[in-house]
Design a protein around this motif. Structure first.
Motif, PDB file in Angstrom:
ATOM      1  N   LEU A   1      15.683  22.985 -14.440  1.00 40.63           N
ATOM      2  CA  LEU A   1      14.297  22.538 -14.368  1.00 40.63           C
ATOM      3  C   LEU A   1      13.921  22.134 -12.945  1.00 40.63           C
ATOM      4  O   LEU A   1      12.784  22.329 -12.527  1.00 40.63           O
ATOM      5  N   SER A   2      14.872  21.568 -12.214  1.00 39.77           N
ATOM      6  CA  SER A   2      14.599  21.157 -10.834  1.00 39.77           C
ATOM      7  C   SER A   2      15.392  21.960  -9.813  1.00 39.77           C
ATOM      8  O   SER A   2      15.226  21.769  -8.613  1.00 39.77           O
ATOM      9  N   SER A   3      16.271  22.845 -10.260  1.00 41.94           N
ATOM     10  CA  SER A   3      17.053  23.692  -9.359  1.00 41.94           C
ATOM     11  C   SER A   3      16.546  25.124  -9.467  1.00 41.94           C
ATOM     12  O   SER A   3      15.572  25.401 -10.164  1.00 41.94           O
ATOM     13  N   ALA A   4      17.194  26.045  -8.778  1.00 46.29           N
ATOM     14  CA  ALA A   4      16.734  27.435  -8.746  1.00 46.29           C
ATOM     15  C   ALA A   4      16.671  28.014 -10.152  1.00 46.29           C
ATOM     16  O   ALA A   4      17.630  27.903 -10.928  1.00 46.29           O
ATOM     17  N   PRO A   5      15.553  28.631 -10.537  1.00 44.75           N
ATOM     18  CA  PRO A   5      15.434  29.179 -11.895  1.00 44.75           C
ATOM     19  C   PRO A   5      16.353  30.374 -12.098  1.00 44.75           C
ATOM     20  O   PRO A   5      16.761  31.045 -11.151  1.00 44.75           O
ATOM     21  N   LEU A   6      16.652  30.632 -13.349  1.00 45.63           N
ATOM     22  CA  LEU A   6      17.478  31.779 -13.718  1.00 45.63           C
ATOM     23  C   LEU A   6      16.625  33.042 -13.783  1.00 45.63           C
ATOM     24  O   LEU A   6      15.408  32.973 -13.921  1.00 45.63           O
ATOM     25  N   PRO A   7      17.255  34.225 -13.694  1.00 44.36           N
ATOM     26  CA  PRO A   7      16.465  35.463 -13.660  1.00 44.36           C
ATOM     27  C   PRO A   7      15.654  35.745 -14.914  1.00 44.36           C
ATOM     28  O   PRO A   7      14.553  36.270 -14.835  1.00 44.36           O
ATOM     29  N   THR A   8      16.198  35.416 -16.100  1.00 45.66           N
ATOM     30  CA  THR A   8      15.516  35.783 -17.344  1.00 45.66           C
ATOM     31  C   THR A   8      15.576  34.623 -18.337  1.00 45.66           C
ATOM     32  O   THR A   8      16.407  33.720 -18.230  1.00 45.66           O
ATOM     33  N   ALA A   9      14.719  34.708 -19.350  1.00 43.15           N
ATOM     34  CA  ALA A   9      14.763  33.738 -20.441  1.00 43.15           C
ATOM     35  C   ALA A   9      16.105  33.802 -21.169  1.00 43.15           C
ATOM     36  O   ALA A   9      16.651  32.783 -21.593  1.00 43.15           O
ATOM     37  N   THR A  10      16.639  35.006 -21.298  1.00 43.17           N
ATOM     38  CA  THR A  10      17.934  35.158 -21.960  1.00 43.17           C
ATOM     39  C   THR A  10      19.038  34.442 -21.196  1.00 43.17           C
ATOM     40  O   THR A  10      19.955  33.865 -21.798  1.00 43.17           O
ATOM     41  N   ASP A  11      18.972  34.445 -19.882  1.00 50.50           N
ATOM     42  CA  ASP A  11      19.944  33.699 -19.083  1.00 50.50           C
ATOM     43  C   ASP A  11      19.853  32.200 -19.378  1.00 50.50           C
ATOM     44  O   ASP A  11      20.873  31.495 -19.388  1.00 50.50           O
ATOM     45  N   ALA A  12      18.633  31.709 -19.608  1.00 50.30           N
ATOM     46  CA  ALA A  12      18.467  30.292 -19.960  1.00 50.30           C
ATOM     47  C   ALA A  12      19.096  29.998 -21.318  1.00 50.30           C
ATOM     48  O   ALA A  12      19.723  28.950 -21.518  1.00 50.30           O
ATOM     49  N   VAL A  13      18.953  30.925 -22.264  1.00 50.94           N
ATOM     50  CA  VAL A  13      19.607  30.761 -23.565  1.00 50.94           C
ATOM     51  C   VAL A  13      21.121  30.716 -23.380  1.00 50.94           C
ATOM     52  O   VAL A  13      21.810  29.857 -23.954  1.00 50.94           O
ATOM     53  N   ARG A  14      21.650  31.614 -22.572  1.00 57.55           N
ATOM     54  CA  ARG A  14      23.104  31.637 -22.366  1.00 57.55           C
ATOM     55  C   ARG A  14      23.585  30.363 -21.686  1.00 57.55           C
ATOM     56  O   ARG A  14      24.658  29.846 -22.009  1.00 57.55           O
ATOM     57  N   LEU A  15      22.830  29.843 -20.729  1.00 62.04           N
ATOM     58  CA  LEU A  15      23.216  28.597 -20.064  1.00 62.04           C
ATOM     59  C   LEU A  15      23.322  27.455 -21.070  1.00 62.04           C
ATOM     60  O   LEU A  15      24.296  26.689 -21.062  1.00 62.04           O
ATOM     61  N   LEU A  16      22.333  27.337 -21.950  1.00 61.54           N
ATOM     62  CA  LEU A  16      22.279  26.227 -22.890  1.00 61.54           C
ATOM     63  C   LEU A  16      23.033  26.517 -24.188  1.00 61.54           C
ATOM     64  O   LEU A  16      23.227  25.626 -25.008  1.00 61.54           O
ATOM     65  N   THR A  17      23.441  27.762 -24.395  1.00 59.52           N
ATOM     66  CA  THR A  17      24.249  28.239 -25.521  1.00 59.52           C
ATOM     67  C   THR A  17      23.445  28.311 -26.815  1.00 59.52           C
ATOM     68  O   THR A  17      23.391  29.351 -27.458  1.00 59.52           O
ATOM     69  N   CYS A  18      22.854  27.207 -27.241  1.00 58.23           N
ATOM     70  CA  CYS A  18      21.962  27.195 -28.394  1.00 58.23           C
ATOM     71  C   CYS A  18      20.766  26.309 -28.035  1.00 58.23           C
ATOM     72  O   CYS A  18      20.956  25.181 -27.578  1.00 58.23           O
ATOM     73  N   VAL A  19      19.560  26.820 -28.242  1.00 53.36           N
ATOM     74  CA  VAL A  19      18.331  26.137 -27.836  1.00 53.36           C
ATOM     75  C   VAL A  19      17.478  25.895 -29.070  1.00 53.36           C
ATOM     76  O   VAL A  19      17.031  26.848 -29.714  1.00 53.36           O
ATOM     77  N   GLN A  20      17.248  24.640 -29.417  1.00 53.79           N
ATOM     78  CA  GLN A  20      16.502  24.333 -30.627  1.00 53.79           C
ATOM     79  C   GLN A  20      15.104  24.940 -30.551  1.00 53.79           C
ATOM     80  O   GLN A  20      14.421  24.817 -29.541  1.00 53.79           O
TER      81      GLN A  20
END
Length: 370
Positions: free
Chosen positions: A17-36
């Protein structure tokens, strides 16, 4: 900066949220593993806040392509998850979740194993006939075939069981509606993990993507036990470090702790159920003393964060070409801070590709449940 503030600042960076964003939304899902994601459209915005994916349409396109899934996993609620993570996480966490649902089975008349299994087989057959169906379509088909399972709560619970057992997951959206598809048809085969390996991997992934976090944060998120968590942490002792807040260790991965970017926003309109809020019931954003409503959460009003402090509430209404954003801020928020909050609202409008109608109202909002 006190330790609690350091923990919160590091989480904002860890979750991108405050650091460099990830390339895709899917990458954000993978970072957080499971997103409510029971509030799907809000959760799409949560992903976009962490990625360079610019719009709702772009995030939805990733979802509809199957790059990430929406299903019940970890707990009996919706989450986004990457396809390659679906089966091993279900294997690890679903037995405990399903064992806790026996009372609900009885309440809905689904404690008859034969009736339950027949319903699951009917779902399988219907989805083999058509690649994806909405819940309404499935309910109509159950009625046409004379199934004793009714389209309301019974079918909803049956679909929950089907997801937790790894039979079905999300298909492409049909308009605004969620659809169901067979896991075997939309998820490539993935290697199974033994339980101990899966436990260590889930603990590692959680603290890498959500750290610094406590054992209690992980057990709330995962539905696993504190004893299991400590067992896995002992195996990860060389990889993780900790910050101690009020005597409680908060674990994180120092090798995956990105730096705050210079142009990081000061203010965030965090969606309801966002992972950076929901995950941490103890050490979380402190509320401003004159917060308009800080006593308890409300599912339709989300938090406004400014400089690491919970300073108010916001709610959106989308109609036509406009998104109306109603904000209630603590009176102590300065004019500079209010401008930062407005900029955060503009980010939401750009994501939705709509004009922004922004209003700062006074006092506490009328909350759901009074």
């Amino acid at each position: 900066m006190d330790t609690s503030a350091r923990v919160i600042a590091r989480r904002l960076a860890t979750q991108r949220l405050s650091s460099a964003p990830l390339p895709t939304a899917t990458d954000a899902v993978r970072l957080l593993t499971c997103v409510q994601s029971q509030e799907r459209d809000h959760a799409f915005f949560s992903l976009a806040m962490r990625a360079t994916t610019p719009t709702y349409a772009a995030v939805r396109a990733e979802h509809d392509s199957g790059a990430f899934l929406r299903t019940h996993i970890l707990r009996p609620t919706w989450h986004f998850v990457a396809p390659e993570d679906l089966q091993w996480i279900l294997d690890l966490t679903s037995p405990r979740v399903l064992s806790g649902m026996a009372g609900r089975h009885r309440q809905l008349g689904l404690d008859d194993v034969r009736r339950l299994d027949d319903g699951l087989e009917l779902i399988r057959g219907l989805l083999q006939d058509k690649p994806s169906r909405t819940r309404s379509e499935l309910g109509a088909a159950f009625g046409e075939r004379g199934s004793p399972i009714t389209p309301g709560e019974q079918l909803g619970h049956l679909l929950l069981v089907a997801e937790l057992r790894g039979l079905v997951c999300s298909g492409p959206m049909d308009g605004v509606h969620h659809t169901y598809a067979l896991v075997d048809e939309v998820v490539p085969p993935t290697p199974r993990r033994d339980r101990d390996e899966a436990l260590v991997e889930l603990v590692r992934r959680f603290f890498c993507g959500h750290g610094p976090a406590s054992v209690k944060d992980f057990t709330r998120w995962s539905s696993l036990t504190a004893a299991e968590t400590r067992q896995a942490l002992a195996e990860l002792d060389d990889e993780l470090e900790q910050l101690v807040v009020d005597g409680i260790p908060h674990w994180f991965d120092p090798a995956r702790a990105p730096r705050r970017r210079r142009d990081a926003p000061a203010a965030y309109l965090l969606p309801v159920y966002d992972e950076v809020v929901l995950t941490y019931p103890q050490v979380t954003f402190p509320a401003a003393p004159d917060h308009p409503y800080a006593e308890r959460p409300d599912p339709f009003w989300a938090r406004v964060i400014l400089d690491g402090v919970n300073v108010g509430l916001w709610k959106r209404t989308v109609s036509g070409t406009v998104v109306d954003v109603d904000v209630r801020l603590a009176p102590s928020v300065t004019s500079t801070g209010r401008e930062q909050v407005r900029r955060a609202a503009q980010c939401l409008a750009r994501f939705l590709e709509r004009e922004l109608s922004y209003v700062e109202n006074e006092g506490r909002p009328h909350l759901w449940r009074g």
